[in-house]
Design an enzyme around this catalytic site. Structure first.
Site, PDB file in Angstrom:
ATOM      1  CE  LYS A 125      36.025  36.410   2.610  1.00 32.90           C
ATOM      2  NZ  LYS A 125      34.740  35.877   3.125  1.00 32.90           N
ATOM      3  NE  ARG A 138      38.985  31.156   4.772  1.00 33.39           N
ATOM      4  CZ  ARG A 138      38.398  31.281   3.605  1.00 33.39           C
ATOM      5  NH1 ARG A 138      38.901  32.053   2.672  1.00 33.39           N
ATOM      6  NH2 ARG A 138      37.268  30.677   3.365  1.00 33.39           N
ATOM      7  NE  ARG A 144      27.900  32.189  -2.086  1.00 27.54           N
ATOM      8  CZ  ARG A 144      29.087  32.300  -1.513  1.00 27.54           C
ATOM      9  NH1 ARG A 144      29.789  33.410  -1.659  1.00 27.54           N
ATOM     10  NH2 ARG A 144      29.559  31.317  -0.780  1.00 27.54           N
ATOM     11  NE  ARG A 162      31.186  28.586  -2.705  1.00 28.05           N
ATOM     12  CZ  ARG A 162      31.905  29.536  -2.104  1.00 28.05           C
ATOM     13  NH1 ARG A 162      32.075  30.709  -2.699  1.00 28.05           N
ATOM     14  NH2 ARG A 162      32.466  29.338  -0.937  1.00 28.05           N
ATOM     15  NE  ARG A 186      31.819  28.296   3.531  1.00 29.96           N
ATOM     16  CZ  ARG A 186      31.013  28.916   2.669  1.00 29.96           C
ATOM     17  NH1 ARG A 186      29.818  28.421   2.390  1.00 29.96           N
ATOM     18  NH2 ARG A 186      31.402  30.013   2.080  1.00 29.96           N
TER      19      ARG A 186
HETATM   20  P1  AP5 Z   1      30.056  37.086  -1.444  1.00 28.47           P
HETATM   21  O1  AP5 Z   1      30.588  38.398  -1.934  1.00 28.47           O
HETATM   22  O2  AP5 Z   1      30.088  35.922  -2.350  1.00 28.47           O
HETATM   23  O3  AP5 Z   1      30.715  36.745  -0.028  1.00 28.47           O
HETATM   24  P2  AP5 Z   1      32.170  36.238   0.348  1.00 28.47           P
HETATM   25  O4  AP5 Z   1      32.554  36.947   1.617  1.00 28.47           O
HETATM   26  O5  AP5 Z   1      33.088  36.362  -0.813  1.00 28.47           O
HETATM   27  O6  AP5 Z   1      31.803  34.740   0.683  1.00 28.47           O
HETATM   28  P3  AP5 Z   1      32.493  33.349   0.337  1.00 28.47           P
HETATM   29  O7  AP5 Z   1      31.486  32.317   0.781  1.00 28.47           O
HETATM   30  O8  AP5 Z   1      32.944  33.277  -1.073  1.00 28.47           O
HETATM   31  O9  AP5 Z   1      33.681  33.395   1.304  1.00 28.47           O
HETATM   32  P4  AP5 Z   1      34.377  32.218   1.946  1.00 28.47           P
HETATM   33  O10 AP5 Z   1      35.434  32.976   2.624  1.00 28.47           O
HETATM   34  O11 AP5 Z   1      33.643  31.288   2.818  1.00 28.47           O
HETATM   35  O12 AP5 Z   1      34.661  31.268   0.721  1.00 28.47           O
HETATM   36  P5  AP5 Z   1      35.946  31.028  -0.145  1.00 28.47           P
HETATM   37  O13 AP5 Z   1      35.489  30.895  -1.525  1.00 28.47           O
HETATM   38  O14 AP5 Z   1      37.015  32.010   0.179  1.00 28.47           O
HETATM   39  O15 AP5 Z   1      28.558  37.356  -0.949  1.00 28.47           O
HETATM   40  C1  AP5 Z   1      27.759  36.307  -0.441  1.00 28.47           C
HETATM   41  C2  AP5 Z   1      26.299  36.490  -0.934  1.00 28.47           C
HETATM   42  O16 AP5 Z   1      25.766  37.681  -0.364  1.00 28.47           O
HETATM   43  C3  AP5 Z   1      26.176  36.664  -2.473  1.00 28.47           C
HETATM   44  O17 AP5 Z   1      24.980  36.072  -2.926  1.00 28.47           O
HETATM   45  C4  AP5 Z   1      26.122  38.200  -2.656  1.00 28.47           C
HETATM   46  O18 AP5 Z   1      25.417  38.551  -3.831  1.00 28.47           O
HETATM   47  C5  AP5 Z   1      25.414  38.631  -1.379  1.00 28.47           C
HETATM   48  N1  AP5 Z   1      25.861  39.938  -0.881  1.00 28.47           N
HETATM   49  C6  AP5 Z   1      27.134  40.422  -0.858  1.00 28.47           C
HETATM   50  N2  AP5 Z   1      27.169  41.644  -0.290  1.00 28.47           N
HETATM   51  C7  AP5 Z   1      25.873  41.931   0.073  1.00 28.47           C
HETATM   52  C8  AP5 Z   1      25.257  43.052   0.737  1.00 28.47           C
HETATM   53  N3  AP5 Z   1      25.975  44.129   1.123  1.00 28.47           N
HETATM   54  N4  AP5 Z   1      23.933  42.997   0.956  1.00 28.47           N
HETATM   55  C9  AP5 Z   1      23.200  41.918   0.562  1.00 28.47           C
HETATM   56  N5  AP5 Z   1      23.703  40.829  -0.069  1.00 28.47           N
HETATM   57  C10 AP5 Z   1      25.042  40.839  -0.299  1.00 28.47           C
HETATM   58  O19 AP5 Z   1      36.449  29.627   0.429  1.00 28.47           O
HETATM   59  C11 AP5 Z   1      35.745  28.422   0.215  1.00 28.47           C
HETATM   60  C12 AP5 Z   1      36.527  27.267   0.838  1.00 28.47           C
HETATM   61  O20 AP5 Z   1      37.815  27.150   0.195  1.00 28.47           O
HETATM   62  C13 AP5 Z   1      36.852  27.422   2.328  1.00 28.47           C
HETATM   63  O21 AP5 Z   1      35.787  26.993   3.152  1.00 28.47           O
HETATM   64  C14 AP5 Z   1      38.090  26.529   2.453  1.00 28.47           C
HETATM   65  O22 AP5 Z   1      37.741  25.162   2.474  1.00 28.47           O
HETATM   66  C15 AP5 Z   1      38.823  26.797   1.141  1.00 28.47           C
HETATM   67  N6  AP5 Z   1      39.790  27.923   1.268  1.00 28.47           N
HETATM   68  C16 AP5 Z   1      39.714  29.126   0.615  1.00 28.47           C
HETATM   69  N7  AP5 Z   1      40.773  29.889   0.976  1.00 28.47           N
HETATM   70  C17 AP5 Z   1      41.511  29.149   1.825  1.00 28.47           C
HETATM   71  C18 AP5 Z   1      42.708  29.410   2.536  1.00 28.47           C
HETATM   72  N8  AP5 Z   1      43.345  30.597   2.457  1.00 28.47           N
HETATM   73  N9  AP5 Z   1      43.201  28.422   3.341  1.00 28.47           N
HETATM   74  C19 AP5 Z   1      42.583  27.229   3.439  1.00 28.47           C
HETATM   75  N10 AP5 Z   1      41.432  26.935   2.805  1.00 28.47           N
HETATM   76  C20 AP5 Z   1      40.895  27.886   2.008  1.00 28.47           C
END
Ligand code: AP5
Length: 208
Positions: A13, A88, A127, A154, A165
């Site tokens: 994402k 979420r 990552r 992270r 997660r």
């Molecule tokens: P990346 O693009 O970083 O993936 P992402 O989907 O953004 O993953 P996140 O882990 O950031 O999402 P998340 O939803 O768990 O975390 P968030 O920060 O929102 O890609 C991942 C890896 O793959 C990278 O190394 C990239 O280079 C690689 N990659 C990407 N595309 C690729 C491809 N096509 N091919 C190969 N490699 C590829 O949330 C973290 C925490 O915050 C949550 O667990 C929760 O505790 C809290 N939180 C956040 N939002 C909320 C909410 N709305 N409500 C409550 N808690 C929340």
């Protein structure tokens, strides 16, 4: 254009959002990035959120909702936005709908980046993330190619937290696919392909 990005942790994402932001110039609103900034700043919100994040659980709705409401009021969001990591769960989606309605804004697309769990576990374990700007890359890059910041793992990218997660995603976030399908704004892209191929489909689905 106003977009919600859906997808499991590590689906890509943030990667696709960054490309869209560079291309189209709309605001990137990542609740994960906002929460990590609060944790780094050791603000009251950050201290409260950290335990949930490290455990792979959702931070309580009200904390995140307030953060998003404030962020949506900023000037750059008026040109359009990508919400990455919000909503979420159904409660957050309902609040978002009512907030946007009160601002006279509508969501154009909910874009699901679809990737199988086994691919995700591998991606997240490898990552590394820039401490300063949030740029992500696979292990092996010591300093950020964008801002030269330090790349780190992270806390929630460790195997036991990744599993939690993924469970949280299945139980609480995946039902939003039906929610946005019912609203007739759901579009889906296969995220298990090279980044640029995924992005070409994203552009075409968004009519860019
Ligand atoms: P990346 O693009 O970083 O993936 P992402 O989907 O953004 O993953 P996140 O882990 O950031 O999402 P998340 O939803 O768990 O975390 P968030 O920060 O929102 O890609 C991942 C890896 O793959 C990278 O190394 C990239 O280079 C690689 N990659 C990407 N595309 C690729 C491809 N096509 N091919 C190969 N490699 C590829 O949330 C973290 C925490 O915050 C949550 O667990 C929760 O505790 C809290 N939180 C956040 N939002 C909320 C909410 N709305 N409500 C409550 N808690 C929340």
């Amino acid at each position: 254009m106003n977009i919600v990005l859906l997808g499991a942790p590590g689906a890509g994402k943030g990667t696709q959002a960054q490309k869209l932001v560079d291309d189209v110039g709309i605001a990137h609103i990542s609740t994960g990035d906002l929460l990590r900034a609060a944790v780094s700043a050791q603000s009251k919100l950050g201290m409260e959120a950290k335990g949930y994040m490290d455990a792979g659980r959702l931070v309580p709705d009200q904390l995140v909702i307030n953060l998003v409401k404030e962020r949506l009021q900023q000037d750059d969001a008026k040109k359009g936005f990508i919400l990455d990591g919000f909503p979420r769960n159904t409660q957050q989606a309902v609040v978002l709908d009512s907030e946007l309605e009160s601002m006279g804004i509508k969501l154009d697309v909910a874009l699901l980046v679809d990737v199988k769990p086994e691919v995700i576990i591998n991606r997240l374990s490898l990552r590394r993330t820039c401490r300063d700007c949030g740029y992500t890359a696979a292990i092996g890059v010591d300093s950020c190619p964008r801002c030269s910041g330090e790349m780190y793992q992270r806390d929630d990218d460790r195997p036991e937290t990744i599993a939690r997660r993924l469970d949280t995603y299945q139980n609480q976030t995946a039902p939003l696919i039906e929610y946005y399908c019912g609203r007739k704004i759901l579009k889906e892209v296969d995220g298990d392909r090279p980044v640029d191929e995924v992005y070409a489909d994203v552009r075409s689905l968004l009519g860019l």
